[in-house]
Design a protein around this motif. Structure first.
Motif, PDB file in Angstrom:
ATOM      1  N   LYS A  28     -14.764 -10.199   0.932  1.00 56.63           N
ATOM      2  CA  LYS A  28     -13.519 -10.570   0.281  1.00 56.63           C
ATOM      3  C   LYS A  28     -12.343 -10.507   1.257  1.00 56.63           C
ATOM      4  N   GLY A  29     -11.286 -11.252   0.987  1.00 49.84           N
ATOM      5  CA  GLY A  29     -10.065 -11.151   1.788  1.00 49.84           C
ATOM      6  C   GLY A  29      -9.207  -9.996   1.293  1.00 49.84           C
ATOM      7  N   GLY A  30      -8.191  -9.675   2.082  1.00 51.11           N
ATOM      8  CA  GLY A  30      -7.208  -8.675   1.637  1.00 51.11           C
ATOM      9  C   GLY A  30      -7.710  -7.243   1.629  1.00 51.11           C
ATOM     10  N   VAL A  31      -8.797  -6.962   2.351  1.00 50.43           N
ATOM     11  CA  VAL A  31      -9.347  -5.600   2.333  1.00 50.43           C
ATOM     12  C   VAL A  31      -8.792  -4.734   3.467  1.00 50.43           C
ATOM     13  N   GLY A  32      -8.029  -5.353   4.366  1.00 46.71           N
ATOM     14  CA  GLY A  32      -7.406  -4.592   5.452  1.00 46.71           C
ATOM     15  C   GLY A  32      -7.931  -4.912   6.842  1.00 46.71           C
ATOM     16  N   LYS A  33      -8.630  -6.026   6.978  1.00 47.04           N
ATOM     17  CA  LYS A  33      -9.183  -6.398   8.292  1.00 47.04           C
ATOM     18  C   LYS A  33      -8.127  -6.477   9.381  1.00 47.04           C
ATOM     19  N   SER A  34      -7.024  -7.180   9.106  1.00 43.30           N
ATOM     20  CA  SER A  34      -6.020  -7.384  10.152  1.00 43.30           C
ATOM     21  C   SER A  34      -5.368  -6.073  10.552  1.00 43.30           C
ATOM     22  N   ASN A  35      -5.122  -5.230   9.566  1.00 42.21           N
ATOM     23  CA  ASN A  35      -4.534  -3.919   9.887  1.00 42.21           C
ATOM     24  C   ASN A  35      -5.504  -3.060  10.688  1.00 42.21           C
ATOM     25  N   GLY A  61      -2.426 -17.110  10.367  1.00 44.41           N
ATOM     26  CA  GLY A  61      -2.665 -15.869  11.092  1.00 44.41           C
ATOM     27  C   GLY A  61      -1.524 -14.879  10.930  1.00 44.41           C
ATOM     28  N   ASN A  62      -1.834 -13.600  10.925  1.00 44.83           N
ATOM     29  CA  ASN A  62      -0.758 -12.620  10.769  1.00 44.83           C
ATOM     30  C   ASN A  62      -0.784 -11.496  11.801  1.00 44.83           C
ATOM     31  N   VAL A  63      -1.703 -11.582  12.757  1.00 39.17           N
ATOM     32  CA  VAL A  63      -1.760 -10.556  13.798  1.00 39.17           C
ATOM     33  C   VAL A  63      -0.401 -10.428  14.488  1.00 39.17           C
ATOM     34  N   ASN A 191     -12.236   1.009   3.682  1.00 36.69           N
ATOM     35  CA  ASN A 191     -10.774   1.126   3.717  1.00 36.69           C
ATOM     36  C   ASN A 191     -10.247   1.325   2.299  1.00 36.69           C
ATOM     37  N   ARG A 192      -9.101   1.934   2.198  1.00 34.76           N
ATOM     38  CA  ARG A 192      -8.396   2.151   0.931  1.00 34.76           C
ATOM     39  C   ARG A 192      -9.142   3.083  -0.012  1.00 34.76           C
ATOM     40  N   ALA A 193      -9.810   4.079   0.548  1.00 32.74           N
ATOM     41  CA  ALA A 193     -10.508   5.039  -0.301  1.00 32.74           C
ATOM     42  C   ALA A 193      -9.507   6.033  -0.883  1.00 32.74           C
ATOM     43  N   LEU A 224     -11.197   5.026   5.821  1.00 34.64           N
ATOM     44  CA  LEU A 224      -9.740   5.041   5.940  1.00 34.64           C
ATOM     45  C   LEU A 224      -9.158   5.192   4.539  1.00 34.64           C
ATOM     46  N   PRO A 225      -8.216   6.113   4.373  1.00 39.69           N
ATOM     47  CA  PRO A 225      -7.702   6.372   3.027  1.00 39.69           C
ATOM     48  C   PRO A 225      -6.695   5.322   2.565  1.00 39.69           C
ATOM     49  N   GLU A 226      -6.536   5.236   1.276  1.00 38.70           N
ATOM     50  CA  GLU A 226      -5.408   4.513   0.699  1.00 38.70           C
ATOM     51  C   GLU A 226      -4.169   5.288   1.122  1.00 38.70           C
ATOM     52  N   ASP A 227      -3.222   4.627   1.745  1.00 41.73           N
ATOM     53  CA  ASP A 227      -2.072   5.349   2.293  1.00 41.73           C
ATOM     54  C   ASP A 227      -0.863   4.415   2.283  1.00 41.73           C
ATOM     55  N   SER A 228       0.213   4.867   1.672  1.00 39.10           N
ATOM     56  CA  SER A 228       1.400   3.995   1.550  1.00 39.10           C
ATOM     57  C   SER A 228       2.008   3.683   2.921  1.00 39.10           C
ATOM     58  N   VAL A 230       0.566   2.274   5.256  1.00 38.21           N
ATOM     59  CA  VAL A 230       0.108   0.963   5.705  1.00 38.21           C
ATOM     60  C   VAL A 230       1.086  -0.118   5.243  1.00 38.21           C
ATOM     61  N   ARG A 231       1.403  -0.081   3.955  1.00 43.01           N
ATOM     62  CA  ARG A 231       2.302  -1.103   3.417  1.00 43.01           C
ATOM     63  C   ARG A 231       3.678  -1.020   4.072  1.00 43.01           C
ATOM     64  N   LYS A 232       4.153   0.208   4.264  1.00 45.68           N
ATOM     65  CA  LYS A 232       5.474   0.390   4.891  1.00 45.68           C
ATOM     66  C   LYS A 232       5.461  -0.125   6.329  1.00 45.68           C
ATOM     67  N   ALA A 233       4.352   0.139   7.027  1.00 46.39           N
ATOM     68  CA  ALA A 233       4.234  -0.316   8.414  1.00 46.39           C
ATOM     69  C   ALA A 233       4.217  -1.841   8.482  1.00 46.39           C
ATOM     70  N   VAL A 234       3.487  -2.450   7.543  1.00 44.65           N
ATOM     71  CA  VAL A 234       3.416  -3.917   7.510  1.00 44.65           C
ATOM     72  C   VAL A 234       4.820  -4.485   7.325  1.00 44.65           C
ATOM     73  N   LYS A 235       5.573  -3.864   6.419  1.00 48.23           N
ATOM     74  CA  LYS A 235       6.929  -4.311   6.122  1.00 48.23           C
ATOM     75  C   LYS A 235       7.818  -4.226   7.366  1.00 48.23           C
ATOM     76  N   GLN A 248      -2.193  10.154   7.348  1.00 47.07           N
ATOM     77  CA  GLN A 248      -3.644  10.301   7.139  1.00 47.07           C
ATOM     78  C   GLN A 248      -4.402   9.105   7.688  1.00 47.07           C
ATOM     79  N   VAL A 249      -3.844   7.933   7.444  1.00 50.75           N
ATOM     80  CA  VAL A 249      -4.567   6.727   7.857  1.00 50.75           C
ATOM     81  C   VAL A 249      -4.649   6.635   9.391  1.00 50.75           C
ATOM     82  N   SER A 250      -3.589   7.097  10.075  1.00 52.64           N
ATOM     83  CA  SER A 250      -3.616   7.068  11.550  1.00 52.64           C
ATOM     84  C   SER A 250      -4.654   8.048  12.088  1.00 52.64           C
TER      85      SER A 250
HETATM   86  N1  LIG Z   1      -5.438   1.831   3.858  1.00 48.30           N
HETATM   87  C1  LIG Z   1      -4.542   1.136   3.149  1.00 48.30           C
HETATM   88  N2  LIG Z   1      -3.694   1.780   2.296  1.00 48.30           N
HETATM   89  C2  LIG Z   1      -2.790   1.092   1.562  1.00 48.30           C
HETATM   90  N3  LIG Z   1      -2.650  -0.244   1.623  1.00 48.30           N
HETATM   91  C3  LIG Z   1      -3.447  -0.945   2.438  1.00 48.30           C
HETATM   92  C4  LIG Z   1      -4.430  -0.299   3.252  1.00 48.30           C
HETATM   93  N4  LIG Z   1      -5.064  -1.251   3.971  1.00 48.30           N
HETATM   94  C5  LIG Z   1      -4.511  -2.427   3.622  1.00 48.30           C
HETATM   95  N5  LIG Z   1      -3.533  -2.261   2.696  1.00 48.30           N
HETATM   96  C6  LIG Z   1      -2.712  -3.308   2.071  1.00 48.30           C
HETATM   97  O1  LIG Z   1      -3.443  -4.514   2.020  1.00 48.30           O
HETATM   98  C7  LIG Z   1      -2.704  -5.569   2.603  1.00 48.30           C
HETATM   99  C8  LIG Z   1      -3.644  -6.558   3.262  1.00 48.30           C
HETATM  100  O2  LIG Z   1      -4.157  -6.040   4.465  1.00 48.30           O
HETATM  101  P1  LIG Z   1      -4.690  -6.991   5.635  1.00 48.30           P
HETATM  102  O3  LIG Z   1      -4.988  -6.109   6.792  1.00 48.30           O
HETATM  103  O4  LIG Z   1      -3.763  -8.120   5.856  1.00 48.30           O
HETATM  104  O5  LIG Z   1      -6.054  -7.519   4.964  1.00 48.30           O
HETATM  105  P2  LIG Z   1      -7.022  -8.714   5.444  1.00 48.30           P
HETATM  106  O6  LIG Z   1      -6.772  -8.975   6.877  1.00 48.30           O
HETATM  107  O7  LIG Z   1      -8.418  -8.218   5.177  1.00 48.30           O
HETATM  108  O8  LIG Z   1      -6.692  -9.896   4.578  1.00 48.30           O
HETATM  109  C9  LIG Z   1      -1.755  -4.871   3.562  1.00 48.30           C
HETATM  110  O9  LIG Z   1      -0.609  -5.640   3.786  1.00 48.30           O
HETATM  111  C10 LIG Z   1      -1.429  -3.576   2.823  1.00 48.30           C
HETATM  112  O10 LIG Z   1      -0.384  -3.777   1.924  1.00 48.30           O
END
Ligand SMILES: Nc1ncnc2c1ncn2[C@@H]1O[C@H](COP(=O)(O)OP(=O)(O)O)[C@@H](O)[C@H]1O
Ligand SMILES: [Mg+2]
Length: 289
Positions: A28-35, A61-63, A191-193, A224-228, A230-235, A248-250
């Protein structure tokens, strides 16, 4: 072209370092691959490795966004424009790692003539000589050509979340790759446990299913834990490892990297003047279509 490759090998000497290639995939997409790709790459770079991150997301692409950078030229530019050199499409991020984007590049591959394909293969070989690791971040809706590229890598990281659909899709992806090449090495990441328990259960399930139905041994890389953070870092467009190093995630990500490097111990990434297995697979896949 063969001569060019030969010259490169001679120029680089006999014990050239050849990059290890890693594909980061999911069902599936959106699981955290890019992060995972970005932060894992950074952690390798912090350990002194030269890393190139290859964004395989076609069009979206979002890298570069996660790294607070930009991208104007991609593989597509390189292939279609004679004046574009390999160096023009490699971007150095602010944080030590370099990245390259596939753009729409491989979409048009069906129309490439042999010369184009050779040019592409040759540049991949050159990149392999320049870096210690080349990491491919699989995009959404992978096309046949990007999957072919992924089929060539040495190691495959499979990212899943604890969600059942993510897990079953991850298994389907493994099965798809396994049926084409039974010799791949898989490294499983949850990821996101919500808890370690949940993460371990998820990953153990995937490992068990692979063993039972594909008779394939797969390595567990980590949770890798569910950790806010990640979202803040993406922002903020700064990788979580850098902006929240104590989160925790780091910490978990660094453990994961150490686990992978431990696994690599004794397995040399140095080859002699031979072509690398990655390059041989790539060549076979792209030249015999
Ligand atoms: N460990 C995590 N904890 C909380 N949120 C996460 C975590 N990993 C990913 N996310 C959320 O999921 C979004 C999608 O992640 P991304 O790495 O772009 O997924 P993919 O590349 O698989 O599509 C991130 O922008 C973030 O908001
Ligand atoms: Mg992604």
């Amino acid at each position: 072209m063969k001569d060019q490759a030969e010259t490169l090998r001679v120029k680089l000497g006999k014990s050239t370092s050849i990059a290890k290639t890693i594909g980061i995939v999911s069902g599936k997409g959106g699981v955290g691959k890019s992060n995972v790709s970005v932060n894992f790459s950074l952690s390798l770079s912090q350990k002194g490795k030269k890393v190139l991150l290859f964004d395989l997301d076609i069009g979206m692409g979002n890298v570069h966004i996660l790294l607070g950078g930009h991208v104007k030229k991609s593989i597509a530019t390189f292939i279609n424009d004679f004046d574009t050199e390999l160096n023009d499409i490699i971007y150095d991020s602010k944080y030590g790692i370099s990245y390259i984007s596939v753009g729409t590049g491989l979409n048009e591959m069906a129309e490439w003539d042999k010369e184009h394909i050779e040019a592409f293969l040759y540049s991949m070989q050159e990149l392999q000589a320049r870096y210690d690791f080349i990491i491919f971040d699989m995009g959404a809706g992978a096309s046949r050509n990007t999957l072919n590229l992924l089929m060539s890598v040495d190691d495959i990281f499979v990212v899943t979340t604890p969600e059942t659909t993510s897990l079953t899709d991850a298994y389907s992806m493994i099965k798809f790759i396994h049926l084409k090449d039974p010799n791949k090495n898989y490294f499983l990441i949850c990821n996101r446990a919500i808890s370690m328990k949940e993460g371990n259960e998820t990953i153990n399930r995937l490992q068990t299913v692979g063993k039972k139905f594909l008779n394939k041994e797969m390595s567990i890389l980590g949770v890798l834990p569910e950790d806010s953070s990640v979202r803040k870092a993406v922002k903020s467009q700064i990788p979580f490892l850098l902006i929240y190093p104590r989160s925790q995630v780091s910490t978990s990500l660094l453990n994961l990297t150490n686990q992978y490097l431990l696994h690599q111990n004794g397995k040399s990434i140095f080859v002699s003047s031979e072509r690398s297995p990655f390059f041989e697979r790539l060549r076979k896949i792209f030249l015999v279509r």
